[in-house]
Design a protein around this motif. Structure first.
Motif, PDB file in Angstrom:
ATOM      1  N   TRP A  41       0.866  -1.179   0.000  1.00  0.00           N
ATOM      2  CA  TRP A  41       0.000   0.000   0.000  1.00  0.00           C
ATOM      3  C   TRP A  41       0.898   1.223   0.000  1.00  0.00           C
ATOM      4  O   TRP A  41       1.602   1.486   0.961  1.00  0.00           O
ATOM      5  CB  TRP A  41      -0.886  -0.056   1.237  1.00  0.00           C
ATOM      6  CG  TRP A  41      -1.848   1.071   1.439  1.00  0.00           C
ATOM      7  CD1 TRP A  41      -1.865   1.944   2.482  1.00  0.00           C
ATOM      8  CD2 TRP A  41      -2.962   1.420   0.612  1.00  0.00           C
ATOM      9  NE1 TRP A  41      -2.911   2.820   2.351  1.00  0.00           N
ATOM     10  CE2 TRP A  41      -3.608   2.522   1.216  1.00  0.00           C
ATOM     11  CE3 TRP A  41      -3.467   0.917  -0.584  1.00  0.00           C
ATOM     12  CZ2 TRP A  41      -4.737   3.119   0.672  1.00  0.00           C
ATOM     13  CZ3 TRP A  41      -4.587   1.511  -1.118  1.00  0.00           C
ATOM     14  CH2 TRP A  41      -5.210   2.594  -0.500  1.00  0.00           C
ATOM     15  N   MET A  60      -6.618  -2.175  -4.339  1.00  0.00           N
ATOM     16  CA  MET A  60      -7.203  -0.958  -3.790  1.00  0.00           C
ATOM     17  C   MET A  60      -6.586   0.244  -4.477  1.00  0.00           C
ATOM     18  O   MET A  60      -5.373   0.306  -4.676  1.00  0.00           O
ATOM     19  CB  MET A  60      -6.944  -0.866  -2.287  1.00  0.00           C
ATOM     20  CG  MET A  60      -7.713  -1.882  -1.460  1.00  0.00           C
ATOM     21  SD  MET A  60      -7.376  -1.688   0.317  1.00  0.00           S
ATOM     22  CE  MET A  60      -8.019  -0.019   0.588  1.00  0.00           C
ATOM     23  N   ASP A  63     -10.190   4.760  -2.142  1.00  0.00           N
ATOM     24  CA  ASP A  63     -11.168   4.027  -1.352  1.00  0.00           C
ATOM     25  C   ASP A  63     -11.887   2.961  -2.168  1.00  0.00           C
ATOM     26  O   ASP A  63     -12.892   2.399  -1.721  1.00  0.00           O
ATOM     27  CB  ASP A  63     -12.193   4.988  -0.731  1.00  0.00           C
ATOM     28  CG  ASP A  63     -13.013   5.727  -1.793  1.00  0.00           C
ATOM     29  OD1 ASP A  63     -12.647   5.667  -2.976  1.00  0.00           O
ATOM     30  OD2 ASP A  63     -13.999   6.387  -1.427  1.00  0.00           O
ATOM     31  N   LEU A  65     -12.194  -0.724  -3.764  1.00  0.00           N
ATOM     32  CA  LEU A  65     -11.760  -2.094  -3.505  1.00  0.00           C
ATOM     33  C   LEU A  65     -12.346  -2.992  -4.576  1.00  0.00           C
ATOM     34  O   LEU A  65     -13.555  -2.983  -4.806  1.00  0.00           O
ATOM     35  CB  LEU A  65     -12.231  -2.547  -2.120  1.00  0.00           C
ATOM     36  CG  LEU A  65     -12.032  -4.019  -1.769  1.00  0.00           C
ATOM     37  CD1 LEU A  65     -10.557  -4.358  -1.697  1.00  0.00           C
ATOM     38  CD2 LEU A  65     -12.725  -4.331  -0.441  1.00  0.00           C
ATOM     39  N   MET A 198      -0.715   0.650   7.968  1.00  0.00           N
ATOM     40  CA  MET A 198      -1.909   0.361   7.182  1.00  0.00           C
ATOM     41  C   MET A 198      -1.660  -0.754   6.174  1.00  0.00           C
ATOM     42  O   MET A 198      -2.557  -1.537   5.872  1.00  0.00           O
ATOM     43  CB  MET A 198      -2.394   1.623   6.485  1.00  0.00           C
ATOM     44  CG  MET A 198      -3.054   2.636   7.409  1.00  0.00           C
ATOM     45  SD  MET A 198      -4.509   1.971   8.291  1.00  0.00           S
ATOM     46  CE  MET A 198      -3.768   1.584   9.909  1.00  0.00           C
ATOM     47  N   ASP A 199      -0.456  -0.836   5.638  1.00  0.00           N
ATOM     48  CA  ASP A 199      -0.129  -1.938   4.735  1.00  0.00           C
ATOM     49  C   ASP A 199      -0.278  -3.267   5.463  1.00  0.00           C
ATOM     50  O   ASP A 199      -0.850  -4.230   4.928  1.00  0.00           O
ATOM     51  CB  ASP A 199       1.292  -1.768   4.203  1.00  0.00           C
ATOM     52  CG  ASP A 199       1.690  -2.888   3.254  1.00  0.00           C
ATOM     53  OD1 ASP A 199       1.123  -2.957   2.160  1.00  0.00           O
ATOM     54  OD2 ASP A 199       2.554  -3.706   3.627  1.00  0.00           O
ATOM     55  N   ILE A 202      -4.077  -3.900   6.012  1.00  0.00           N
ATOM     56  CA  ILE A 202      -4.783  -4.267   4.777  1.00  0.00           C
ATOM     57  C   ILE A 202      -4.431  -5.688   4.358  1.00  0.00           C
ATOM     58  O   ILE A 202      -5.308  -6.473   3.966  1.00  0.00           O
ATOM     59  CB  ILE A 202      -4.464  -3.253   3.666  1.00  0.00           C
ATOM     60  CG1 ILE A 202      -5.130  -1.910   3.993  1.00  0.00           C
ATOM     61  CG2 ILE A 202      -4.946  -3.769   2.309  1.00  0.00           C
ATOM     62  CD1 ILE A 202      -4.642  -0.767   3.144  1.00  0.00           C
ATOM     63  N   THR A 237      -7.067   5.285   3.865  1.00  0.00           N
ATOM     64  CA  THR A 237      -7.851   4.527   2.886  1.00  0.00           C
ATOM     65  C   THR A 237      -9.058   5.281   2.359  1.00  0.00           C
ATOM     66  O   THR A 237      -9.666   4.845   1.377  1.00  0.00           O
ATOM     67  CB  THR A 237      -8.364   3.205   3.505  1.00  0.00           C
ATOM     68  OG1 THR A 237      -9.329   3.497   4.525  1.00  0.00           O
ATOM     69  CG2 THR A 237      -7.218   2.395   4.102  1.00  0.00           C
ATOM     70  N   SER A 239     -11.824   5.464   3.888  1.00  0.00           N
ATOM     71  CA  SER A 239     -13.003   4.693   4.280  1.00  0.00           C
ATOM     72  C   SER A 239     -12.931   4.387   5.764  1.00  0.00           C
ATOM     73  O   SER A 239     -11.853   4.243   6.332  1.00  0.00           O
ATOM     74  CB  SER A 239     -13.048   3.383   3.485  1.00  0.00           C
ATOM     75  OG  SER A 239     -14.099   2.546   3.908  1.00  0.00           O
ATOM     76  N   PHE A 244     -15.120  -0.466   5.095  1.00  0.00           N
ATOM     77  CA  PHE A 244     -14.154  -1.287   4.368  1.00  0.00           C
ATOM     78  C   PHE A 244     -14.498  -2.770   4.499  1.00  0.00           C
ATOM     79  O   PHE A 244     -14.497  -3.517   3.513  1.00  0.00           O
ATOM     80  CB  PHE A 244     -12.748  -1.021   4.899  1.00  0.00           C
ATOM     81  CG  PHE A 244     -11.677  -1.849   4.239  1.00  0.00           C
ATOM     82  CD1 PHE A 244     -11.009  -1.373   3.116  1.00  0.00           C
ATOM     83  CD2 PHE A 244     -11.340  -3.102   4.735  1.00  0.00           C
ATOM     84  CE1 PHE A 244     -10.023  -2.137   2.499  1.00  0.00           C
ATOM     85  CE2 PHE A 244     -10.359  -3.869   4.121  1.00  0.00           C
ATOM     86  CZ  PHE A 244      -9.696  -3.388   3.010  1.00  0.00           C
TER      87      PHE A 244
END
Length: 323
Positions: A41, A60, A63, A65, A198-199, A202, A237, A239, A244
């Protein structure tokens, strides 16, 4: 529409992916396996044309997906977060999964300004700031032309890129996200450390099962309080965590509808929904169609060899083709 993300127009700190063309190159072309250090990400100041040659998974863009398969071709604009994730077993690797072309915004804009013949590319670049996926019978042809550039050098590769840009501008495309790239006035850029967090989040969400995953548990895993995690997840993201997860479950249901003959009720349960009525309601809200109609439409498209791979989780978006 999700809140806009961005940064002040001052010093640009390093980001996940530092892209540096060679001394005789105006842009970067490379192919990599998955997993790879750059397959995460991330965001960067360059436009990125991304082709999937093998494997499946989720991707992604902002936002948005969706799912991908071989032939999936996307153009992402500057500073727009993106990532392609395949769910693999421990030690498994997909050789040469990704072909990527990256060129800086300034260089592309100067190229278009220099060549009147590339006027239609301006609209493509504007759309790509929100991410676009290419559709229709020309998409696989353009993907093959991108792949062929790997065997070219210097002037031949530059000429191929100019022709490719022209072809992409004329190819039907779908805009993927309503979220703005990093760069909105008065907004703060997400720090690299936070994007790394965040990576990890996710990847865990995309590789895990469809059933209950608690936001509080994810926050603890990355060393954040609940409120701090919630704020960071939305900034990174576009979201909320709950939104999500809802879209992720619908995305998994879309894949099962397309690839299996399981009943709607069975798919609802397997995707993690508590009951069928809740599944039908959320599916309609996200995909703007019923699960049954979605399965019919996807299978109809497959019978006419539609090359588009992936299921958008922002509802149906009309194709855009440059005039």
């Amino acid at each position: 529409m999700p809140a806009r993300m961005g940064e002040s127009r001052t010093v640009r700190p390093p980001v996940f992916e530092v892209i540096q063309p060679g001394p005789r190159q105006s842009f970067v072309w490379h192919r990599h396996d998955y997993p790879a250090a750059c397959a995460r990400w991330n965001y960067h100041p360059e436009y990125e044309l991304h082709l999937i040659t093998a494997g499946t998974g989720h991707f992604m863009v902002g936002d948005f997906l969706g799912t991908f398969a071989p032939g999936h071709l996307v153009l992402v604009g500057p500073d727009l977060p993106h990532g392609w994730f395949s769910d693999l077993s421990m030690g498994e690797r997909i050789a040469g999964r990704d072909i990527v072309l990256q060129a800086h915004d300034d260089w592309l804009q100067q190229l278009v300004a220099l060549c009147p013949e590339l006027e239609t590319v301006s609209a493509l670049l504007a759309d790509a700031r929100y991410g676009v996926v290419f559709t229709g019978p020309m998409a696989p042809v353009l993907g093959a032309r991108l792949a062929a550039m790997g065997d070219m050098h210097d002037a031949a590769r530059l000429a191929a890129l100019i022709g490719l840009l022209s072809g992409l501008a004329a190819c039907p495309r779908q805009i993927l996200t309503g979220i703005a790239p990093f760069g909105g006035e008065g907004q703060a850029r997400v720090a690299d450390r936070d994007l790394e967090r965040m990576d990890r989040v996710i990847r865990h969400l995309l590789s895990g099962g469809p059933h209950d995953i608690r936001q509080a548990d994810m926050a603890r895993q990355v060393g954040l309080s609940g409120p701090a995690f919630s704020r960071l997840f939305r900034r990174a993201t576009g979201s909320t965590f709950v939104s999500f997860m809802r879209r992720l479950r619908v995305s998994r249901a879309c894949r099962m509808l397309a690839e299996t003959d399981a009943s709607i009720a069975e798919i609802s349960s397997a995707a993690g929904f508590a009951n069928l009525s809740n599944f039908n309601r959320q599916f309609m809200e996200i995909c703007r169609t019923t699960p049954r109609r979605y399965r019919h439409d996807v299978r109809t498209l497959s019978r006419v060899d539609d090359p588009v791979a992936g299921t958008g989780m922002k509802g149906h978006v009309p194709d855009r083709t440059a005039d």
